[in-house]
Scaffold this active site. Structure first.
Site, PDB file in Angstrom:
ATOM      1  N   ARG A  25      27.529  30.528  52.287  1.00  0.00           N
ATOM      2  CA  ARG A  25      28.490  29.975  53.292  1.00  0.00           C
ATOM      3  C   ARG A  25      28.678  30.848  54.441  1.00  0.00           C
ATOM      4  NH1 ARG A  25      34.725  29.493  53.459  1.00  0.00           N
ATOM      5  NH2 ARG A  25      35.102  27.448  54.332  1.00  0.00           N
ATOM      6  N   ILE A  51      35.336  24.734  59.556  1.00  0.00           N
ATOM      7  CA  ILE A  51      34.620  24.500  58.323  1.00  0.00           C
ATOM      8  C   ILE A  51      35.649  24.449  56.998  1.00  0.00           C
ATOM      9  CG2 ILE A  51      34.202  26.877  57.838  1.00  0.00           C
ATOM     10  CD1 ILE A  51      31.537  26.245  56.552  1.00  0.00           C
ATOM     11  N   SER A  52      35.332  23.313  56.491  1.00  0.00           N
ATOM     12  CA  SER A  52      36.503  22.975  55.450  1.00  0.00           C
ATOM     13  C   SER A  52      36.349  24.181  54.241  1.00  0.00           C
ATOM     14  CB  SER A  52      36.137  21.690  54.660  1.00  0.00           C
ATOM     15  OG  SER A  52      36.068  20.466  55.698  1.00  0.00           O
ATOM     16  N   GLN A  53      37.578  24.242  53.626  1.00  0.00           N
ATOM     17  CA  GLN A  53      37.575  25.138  52.422  1.00  0.00           C
ATOM     18  C   GLN A  53      36.490  24.903  51.314  1.00  0.00           C
ATOM     19  OE1 GLN A  53      41.757  23.682  51.117  1.00  0.00           O
ATOM     20  NE2 GLN A  53      41.034  24.832  49.347  1.00  0.00           N
TER      21      GLN A  53
END
Length: 204
Positions: A25, A51-53
């Site tokens: 990530r 950016i999403s969790q």
């Protein structure tokens, strides 16, 4: 990250868990935010985007029910992280990004992790991508006031679409599944995403 944030919260698909372990990530997050890459939180990626969790990425991927023969459309490439996860699970990913600089960064990031089955398209994601339709799955990574009709039309029979639907400030995570001209809908709780901008989304 996978053990404490994703498995612990109920994600069970072994393919999704494996993909979340494999894709680094931190490569998809610019400094200085990359130091928090494995925290259970969304993070800025520049140009007003996020950016999403990790948990939300895993949940939306699992809800799509991806298989190795699927062709999947993603609306909102962002940094390319969600597309990289999908690339481990499906035959091909087409991801649409409306901000050209963001699309270019996604290309660089995806090349760095050798995601060769991902195609990035610059344009209005609310229109979908008719030349490659129909899609087995469509994943919308920005908040839409309602599910755009072009996207529903581009789902194959039995195809699933996952999207955050609601206001600009809060949404419900919705899954629809196509059966002929009918769309079965389920809800999976509240979420918060940046707005989906486009002809069938929010205005700029």
């Amino acid at each position: 990250m996978v053990k404490l944030q994703i498995e612990a919260r109920g994600i069970r698909d072994p393919g999704v868990l494996s993909a979340m372990r494999e894709v680094p990530r931190h490569l998809f997050i610019p400094p200085p935010w990359d130091r928090d890459a494995y925290a259970d939180a969304p993070l800025p990626i520049g140009s007003g985007q996020t950016i999403s969790q990790p948990y939300i990425v895993a949940l939306m991927t699992e809800l799509l029910h991806p298989t190795s023969t699927d062709i999947v459309l993603e609306i909102g490439a962002g940094s390319g992280y969600q597309a990289a996860i999908l690339s481990k699970l499906v035959k091909k990913v087409i991801t649409i990004e409306r901000i050209e600089t963001v699309a270019e960064r996604a290309r660089t990031n995806l090349a760095a992790v050798h995601a060769k089955n991902v195609e990035i398209v610059f344009g209005d994601g609310t229109l979908g991508h008719p030349p490659s339709a129909p899609f087995n799955g469509i994943l919308v990574t920005a908040a839409t006031p309602e599910i755009p009709e072009p996207l529903k039309a581009q789902l194959t029979e039995g195809g699933r679409l996952v999207a955050p639907v609601g206001s600009r400030s809060i949404q419900d995570l919705i899954v629809i599944e196509r059966h002929g001209d009918q769309f079965r809908e389920e809800q999976f709780g509240g979420v918060r995403f940046v707005p989906l901008v486009g002809k069938y989304g929010w205005e700029e």
